[in-house]
Design an enzyme around this catalytic site. Sequence first.
Site, short mmCIF file in Angstrom:
data_model
loop_
_atom_site.label_atom_id
_atom_site.label_comp_id
_atom_site.label_asym_id
_atom_site.label_seq_id
_atom_site.Cartn_x
_atom_site.Cartn_y
_atom_site.Cartn_z
N CYS A 216 3.30 -2.63 15.08
CA CYS A 216 4.39 -2.46 14.12
C CYS A 216 5.75 -2.65 14.77
O CYS A 216 6.75 -2.80 14.08
CB CYS A 216 4.30 -1.11 13.45
SG CYS A 216 4.00 0.25 14.60
N GLU B 144 4.88 4.58 6.95
CA GLU B 144 5.41 3.54 7.82
C GLU B 144 4.86 2.21 7.32
O GLU B 144 3.65 2.04 7.23
CB GLU B 144 4.99 3.77 9.27
CG GLU B 144 5.56 2.73 10.22
CD GLU B 144 4.73 2.58 11.48
OE1 GLU B 144 4.51 1.43 11.90
OE2 GLU B 144 4.29 3.61 12.02
N GLY C 45 0.81 -1.21 0.00
CA GLY C 45 0.00 0.00 0.00
C GLY C 45 0.85 1.26 0.00
O GLY C 45 0.58 2.21 -0.75
#
Length: 530
Positions: free
Chosen positions: A302, A265, A245
């Site tokens: 993450c 990110e 993405g």
Amino acid sequence: MTLTGHMLIGQNSVAGNRQAIRGINPATDTALEPAYAGGAAEHVDQACALAWTAFDAYRETTLNVRAEFLESIAVEIEALGDELIDRAMAETGLPRLRLLGERGRTCQQLRMFARTVRAGEWLDVRVDAAQPQRQPMPRSDLRQRQIALGPVVVFGASNFPLAFSVAGGDTASALAAGCPVIVKAHGAHPGTSELVGRAVARAVNTCGLPEGVFSLLYGSGREVGIALVSDPRIKAVGFTGSRSGGLALIAAAQARPEPIPVYAEMSSINPVLLFPAALRNRGQALAEGFVASLTLGAGQFCTNPGLLIARKGPALDTFIAAVAERVLGSPAQTMLTPGIFNAYESAVNALAENPRAQVAASGQLGSGPNQCQAHVFVTEAVDFLADHHLQGEAFGAASLVVQCASDEEIRQVTEHLEGQLTATLHIDDEDLQQARALLPILERKAGRLLVNGWPTGVEVCDAMVHGGPFPATSDSRTTSVGTAAILRFLRPVCYQDFPDSLLPSALKHSNPLHLSRLLDGHREALNNGE
């Protein structure tokens, strides 16, 4: 508040006309009402036009007005009460306590940026006063400040429906910088997004700001997102999500006649290095801490520790056995969305089928839909170095232990790593020399280095760095958490020989904003004029 299923374009509630999305309760696999019809090209155009119209007025609001706006957003979010928490629980499967903490973090971020705005240090004012008598040539009066880039598109993240979403860190830092924001809501939590979006819109209205300061759009697929990034009135992008993405948005931004920065990110496995003395002296405690970090929130952070690196030997064998025992007893947890669950299962199956990796332990199977079973795998350093797929991210509670035969293999494995958000060192005093030898590599690889901790926990404060070299982020010079995040949405402008009456307040000779300035190469004391 009754959810409408509508977008927010400025102060207007607008129904979309493209394919609708619905939130899905991942614990039951049931769709939630209402449906959110996606936006189309005309909605993107309307939102961008409003944002562009608002930009010049909003970027020159006083520091206090802008700070009060950020604080007002926090107040409006808090005023939503249990309605926000209940909807977020239904759309994500996250527990109430986690979401209460995330709401607190979201509001803390907004108030932190309000403090930052008021202080004004982000303006980075620099003054080199005129020297008309200088020989052989006089010097002009030169003054520099930072100004906002322009309207910003923010993409909501799946794993933090509040803190990295509609009013999360990207939005807060862009608004703090003076940039209008258009949020593309994440399809996994549209109702949560509407509630927060309406809170932001109320704050815009309460503070008397131009309505184009904030808009919220929906859309399935990538049509709305690519259209937003491609619009010439958009000047920067904030994104948290998958590598694919992020790369798609970067490609769209770079294909424009005027390329713009995308602060994305994307992917990180957050290596943890277990040094010999630490492993020998406190292996059981390390195993307990590792499994707790690995399985926290079904591994959907993450900063989840997806890779462990250590020297082979009895201490590592004991550690792996202790990890396996704890993983075997770990219950399955509901993941955020069916899509995330399916991606996790695919990544875990790929590791299980890879002849270079062996399963060390698997957690308990779930009894309901979309439940994450924890996994730990083991591989040898030579195999890890030979197979790039072994450092792919499995977003969830899965990790790989890399067994190294020597310090040189540890160095090679560390050097082989892609860019990371974090790198963690577990060391005792006897390990300091070995750790010091690896620090230059780790500094090149990661944005945050930890000693004797676990990476799952990102403090919202001035010194935090939540970023790192590609593919952790698309720009290693930036952070998406902490007050330095505001710098992503600013650029410098120099004013030469301007009359004082034309100078912006931050640069006037009398320093009416009482800013700390760099004056003729020296840091000026606060409240001083020239």
